[in-house]
Write an enzyme that holds these catalytic residues in place. Sequence first.
Site, PDB file in Angstrom:
ATOM      1  NE  ARG A 160      -4.037   1.940   2.332  1.00  0.00           N
ATOM      2  CZ  ARG A 160      -4.262   2.884   3.252  1.00  0.00           C
ATOM      3  NH1 ARG A 160      -3.459   2.997   4.293  1.00  0.00           N
ATOM      4  NH2 ARG A 160      -5.281   3.712   3.130  1.00  0.00           N
TER       5      ARG A 160
ATOM      6  CB  ILE B  10      -5.470   5.666  -0.929  1.00  0.00           C
ATOM      7  CG1 ILE B  10      -5.269   4.140  -0.971  1.00  0.00           C
ATOM      8  CG2 ILE B  10      -4.800   6.276   0.295  1.00  0.00           C
ATOM      9  CD1 ILE B  10      -3.811   3.716  -1.118  1.00  0.00           C
ATOM     10  CB  SER B  11     -10.624   3.123   0.290  1.00  0.00           C
ATOM     11  OG  SER B  11     -11.521   3.782  -0.554  1.00  0.00           O
ATOM     12  CD  GLN B  12     -11.114   2.697   7.814  1.00  0.00           C
ATOM     13  OE1 GLN B  12     -12.044   3.451   7.525  1.00  0.00           O
ATOM     14  NE2 GLN B  12     -11.063   2.052   8.961  1.00  0.00           N
ATOM     15  N   PRO B  13      -8.029   0.642   4.506  1.00  0.00           N
ATOM     16  CG  PRO B  13      -5.806   0.062   4.924  1.00  0.00           C
ATOM     17  CD  PRO B  13      -6.785   1.179   5.105  1.00  0.00           C
TER      18      PRO B  13
END
Length: 213
Positions: free
Chosen positions: A37, A63-66
């Site tokens: 990431r 970038i989205s939260q995992p």
Amino acid sequence: MKDTHKHQGLRNQLVTTINEKGIIDKNVLNAIAAVPRHLFMDSGFVDFAYQDKAFPIAAEQTISQPYTVAFQTELLQVKPNDKVLEIGTGSGYQTAVLLEIGIRVYTIERQKELFKKTKLFLPKLNYKPKKIIFGDGYKGLPEEAPFDGIIVTAGAPFVPKPLLAQLKIGGRLVIPVGDEVQTMTLFVRTGEKDFEKHEFGNFRFVPMLKERN
């Protein structure tokens, strides 16, 4: 920038975190453990790459939260060699997670700047979607339909009918629906005109925009 043992260790910690939050699909957890990431993020945020948080990227996107990536991917219930349409390529992080599972990914981005950057970047990490398209996600990709799954990675004010129409029977659409706050929504196509709808709590996404650029 390289991917080191230290990064792998941090990813393993991240996997533990999202597993504790309720993600149990082994394919999803293994994909989160595999995707570097930190390489998908702007240099100023690299040190925070394995925190379970969203961060800014280019073109006023994130970038989205995992956990969110894992949650949406788990809801899709796809398996290797399934055919999936992703609406909102963004940084390419969600794309890479799907590709790690062995899915055939078609992905659409409507921000020109992000589209150009990610189209060049993903192959450098050996992530090769079937197609990366610059276009309007509301229309889907009828020429490649039907899909086993469709995943929308931006907040949609309503559910676009073309996306429902492009699902196979048994296919699943995962889409965050709403304006300020979105409800994670799953549609399962059970027949030609029949869909089951399930809701899974509130999330926050950047908005899904029409006809940009």
